[in-house]
Design an enzyme around this catalytic site. Sequence first.
Site, PDB file in Angstrom:
ATOM      1  N   TYR A   1      60.906  20.118 -47.022  1.00 43.12           N
ATOM      2  CA  TYR A   1      61.413  20.792 -48.337  1.00 43.12           C
ATOM      3  C   TYR A   1      62.585  20.331 -48.815  1.00 43.12           C
ATOM      4  O   TYR A   1      62.923  20.304 -50.147  1.00 43.12           O
ATOM      5  CB  TYR A   1      61.331  22.186 -47.784  1.00 43.12           C
ATOM      6  CG  TYR A   1      61.464  23.143 -49.132  1.00 43.12           C
ATOM      7  CD1 TYR A   1      60.418  23.923 -49.783  1.00 43.12           C
ATOM      8  CD2 TYR A   1      62.699  23.938 -49.261  1.00 43.12           C
ATOM      9  CE1 TYR A   1      60.708  24.688 -50.734  1.00 43.12           C
ATOM     10  CE2 TYR A   1      63.115  24.872 -50.183  1.00 43.12           C
ATOM     11  CZ  TYR A   1      61.838  25.417 -50.903  1.00 43.12           C
ATOM     12  OH  TYR A   1      62.170  26.174 -51.866  1.00 43.12           O
TER      13      TYR A   1
ATOM     14  N   ASP B   1      46.005  22.708 -60.108  1.00 42.28           N
ATOM     15  CA  ASP B   1      46.684  22.358 -59.082  1.00 42.28           C
ATOM     16  C   ASP B   1      47.801  21.238 -59.569  1.00 42.28           C
ATOM     17  O   ASP B   1      47.374  20.292 -60.154  1.00 42.28           O
ATOM     18  CB  ASP B   1      45.645  21.516 -58.024  1.00 42.28           C
ATOM     19  CG  ASP B   1      46.278  20.848 -56.895  1.00 42.28           C
ATOM     20  OD1 ASP B   1      47.760  20.742 -56.646  1.00 42.28           O
ATOM     21  OD2 ASP B   1      45.586  20.429 -55.946  1.00 42.28           O
ATOM     22  N   VAL B   2      49.036  21.479 -59.215  1.00 42.91           N
ATOM     23  CA  VAL B   2      50.459  20.899 -59.826  1.00 42.91           C
ATOM     24  C   VAL B   2      50.248  19.428 -59.355  1.00 42.91           C
ATOM     25  O   VAL B   2      50.865  18.416 -59.998  1.00 42.91           O
ATOM     26  CB  VAL B   2      51.435  21.314 -60.101  1.00 42.91           C
ATOM     27  CG1 VAL B   2      51.859  22.641 -60.655  1.00 42.91           C
ATOM     28  CG2 VAL B   2      51.890  21.546 -58.327  1.00 42.91           C
TER      29      VAL B   2
ATOM     30  N   LYS C   1      63.089  19.005 -52.521  1.00 40.81           N
ATOM     31  CA  LYS C   1      63.985  19.642 -53.606  1.00 40.81           C
ATOM     32  C   LYS C   1      65.080  19.025 -53.938  1.00 40.81           C
ATOM     33  O   LYS C   1      65.560  19.061 -55.031  1.00 40.81           O
ATOM     34  CB  LYS C   1      64.480  21.216 -52.936  1.00 40.81           C
ATOM     35  CG  LYS C   1      63.334  22.059 -52.641  1.00 40.81           C
ATOM     36  CD  LYS C   1      62.553  22.302 -54.205  1.00 40.81           C
ATOM     37  CE  LYS C   1      61.761  23.663 -54.151  1.00 40.81           C
ATOM     38  NZ  LYS C   1      60.852  23.949 -55.271  1.00 40.81           N
TER      39      LYS C   1
HETATM   40  N1  LIG Z   1      61.775  32.647 -52.299  1.00 38.29           N
HETATM   41  C1  LIG Z   1      62.889  31.988 -52.095  1.00 38.29           C
HETATM   42  O1  LIG Z   1      63.682  32.392 -51.430  1.00 38.29           O
HETATM   43  C2  LIG Z   1      63.332  30.590 -52.790  1.00 38.29           C
HETATM   44  C3  LIG Z   1      64.348  30.190 -52.695  1.00 38.29           C
HETATM   45  C4  LIG Z   1      64.567  28.932 -53.472  1.00 38.29           C
HETATM   46  C5  LIG Z   1      63.544  28.366 -54.088  1.00 38.29           C
HETATM   47  N2  LIG Z   1      62.498  28.726 -54.147  1.00 38.29           N
HETATM   48  C6  LIG Z   1      61.341  28.243 -55.115  1.00 38.29           C
HETATM   49  O2  LIG Z   1      60.804  29.086 -55.861  1.00 38.29           O
HETATM   50  C7  LIG Z   1      59.681  28.788 -56.646  1.00 38.29           C
HETATM   51  C8  LIG Z   1      58.444  29.744 -56.493  1.00 38.29           C
HETATM   52  O3  LIG Z   1      58.414  30.247 -55.276  1.00 38.29           O
HETATM   53  P1  LIG Z   1      58.287  31.874 -54.810  1.00 38.29           P
HETATM   54  O4  LIG Z   1      59.474  32.033 -53.932  1.00 38.29           O
HETATM   55  O5  LIG Z   1      58.194  32.702 -56.190  1.00 38.29           O
HETATM   56  O6  LIG Z   1      57.229  31.767 -53.773  1.00 38.29           O
HETATM   57  P2  LIG Z   1      55.666  32.315 -54.131  1.00 38.29           P
HETATM   58  O7  LIG Z   1      54.844  32.036 -52.832  1.00 38.29           O
HETATM   59  O8  LIG Z   1      55.374  33.759 -54.337  1.00 38.29           O
HETATM   60  O9  LIG Z   1      55.249  31.359 -55.471  1.00 38.29           O
HETATM   61  C9  LIG Z   1      54.847  29.934 -55.310  1.00 38.29           C
HETATM   62  C10 LIG Z   1      53.677  29.723 -56.268  1.00 38.29           C
HETATM   63  O10 LIG Z   1      53.436  28.470 -56.520  1.00 38.29           O
HETATM   64  C11 LIG Z   1      51.960  28.479 -56.358  1.00 38.29           C
HETATM   65  N3  LIG Z   1      51.347  27.105 -55.970  1.00 38.29           N
HETATM   66  C12 LIG Z   1      51.563  26.742 -54.589  1.00 38.29           C
HETATM   67  N4  LIG Z   1      50.794  25.474 -54.419  1.00 38.29           N
HETATM   68  C13 LIG Z   1      50.508  25.200 -55.770  1.00 38.29           C
HETATM   69  C14 LIG Z   1      49.870  24.185 -56.416  1.00 38.29           C
HETATM   70  N5  LIG Z   1      49.488  23.056 -55.889  1.00 38.29           N
HETATM   71  N6  LIG Z   1      49.573  24.205 -57.793  1.00 38.29           N
HETATM   72  C15 LIG Z   1      49.812  25.300 -58.439  1.00 38.29           C
HETATM   73  N7  LIG Z   1      50.209  26.136 -58.152  1.00 38.29           N
HETATM   74  C16 LIG Z   1      50.731  26.206 -56.733  1.00 38.29           C
HETATM   75  C17 LIG Z   1      51.412  29.711 -55.616  1.00 38.29           C
HETATM   76  O11 LIG Z   1      50.017  30.116 -55.697  1.00 38.29           O
HETATM   77  C18 LIG Z   1      52.466  30.700 -55.925  1.00 38.29           C
HETATM   78  O12 LIG Z   1      52.145  31.240 -57.081  1.00 38.29           O
HETATM   79  C19 LIG Z   1      59.002  27.467 -55.435  1.00 38.29           C
HETATM   80  O13 LIG Z   1      59.490  26.184 -56.095  1.00 38.29           O
HETATM   81  C20 LIG Z   1      60.243  27.857 -54.501  1.00 38.29           C
HETATM   82  O14 LIG Z   1      60.231  26.618 -53.831  1.00 38.29           O
HETATM   83  C21 LIG Z   1      61.871  29.950 -53.561  1.00 38.29           C
END
Ligand SMILES: NC(=O)c1ccc[n+]([C@@H]2O[C@H](COP(=O)([O-])OP(=O)(O)OC[C@H]3O[C@@H](n4cnc5c(N)ncnc54)[C@H](O)[C@@H]3O)[C@@H](O)[C@H]2O)c1
Length: 258
Positions: free
Chosen positions: A163, A70-71, A167
């Site tokens: 968020y 858990d980060v 961010k």
């Molecule tokens: N998908 C988009 O459109 C988008 C856009 C901009 C930024 N992001 C960012 O990209 C990153 C990855 O997201 P994604 O889109 O791949 O979504 P995703 O939901 O597929 O991946 C998120 C990951 O974070 C993990 N996670 C959540 N809480 C956690 C915790 N407490 N400890 C450890 N791991 C944890 C989840 O289990 C998952 O594997 C995130 O930081 C997200 O904010 C995503």
Amino acid sequence: MKAGDQTMAFSFAGKTVLITGAATGIGRATALAFAGAGAAVVIGDVDARAEATAGEIVAAGGRAVFQKTDVGDSGQVKALVDRAVTAFGSLDIAFNNAGLLPPTAPLAEQTEADWDRILRVDLTGVFLCLKHQLAHMAKVGRGAIVNTTSVAGLIADPGMAPYVAAKHAVTGLTKAAALDYATQGIRVNAIAPGLVRTPMIERWLADPVLRDRVLADSPIGRVAEPEEIAGLVLFLASDHASIITGAIYPVDGARTAH
Ligand SMILES: NC(=O)c1ccc[n+]([C@@H]2O[C@H](COP(=O)([O-])OP(=O)(O)OC[C@H]3O[C@@H](n4cnc5c(N)ncnc54)[C@H](O)[C@@H]3O)[C@@H](O)[C@H]2O)c1
């Protein structure tokens, strides 16, 4: 572009990469891309499905371990950094990518519980990762770190104030960390994705009205695939980016170009 296409351009043989949030989405695609380029991969995630990402790498002949992490928990993050060193002998690169989205609602309707939950993972999680990774990297005098911020770390979108705040703070934290370690051989940068087809936004893409609304904001007119984000992470982690630190890179199909 398919997963693995980027691996032709980079070699991470002999390097260890720590990645958070690699059960699905951007983290998973990036873990596979690093492994395809020869890196040993250490995955930390709360979701045990991330074990399958590590398993996929090992099945393809690569090196990877998963540790449930858990980060938002400092002890667990420190243990993850220690695991990289005990499993593979070093920690050269980190991709701090784990994240969560709050429910969509105007600010007055956001609950304090959601504020705390989102800030704990999206901001404190990145701080704790940086803290423990930098302590190790400063001892050895080298390292490259990439954080995942978002277009929501550069501009605001409606309905997601916790968020956007988290961010924007990750954007600032990236610059602050880069300045603190610029003379110590450690680079810290961030990527700022726009819409990426991952479980995080699947509820938006599944709803035709919401989908049209978010795509109307996308100059390129489509959602990115996770593999299209991984290439920039590999570049920033590589020696090709040796002069780049403290920089935030949009990967957003011109979403923030207005
Ligand atoms: N998908 C988009 O459109 C988008 C856009 C901009 C930024 N992001 C960012 O990209 C990153 C990855 O997201 P994604 O889109 O791949 O979504 P995703 O939901 O597929 O991946 C998120 C990951 O974070 C993990 N996670 C959540 N809480 C956690 C915790 N407490 N400890 C450890 N791991 C944890 C989840 O289990 C998952 O594997 C995130 O930081 C997200 O904010 C995503």
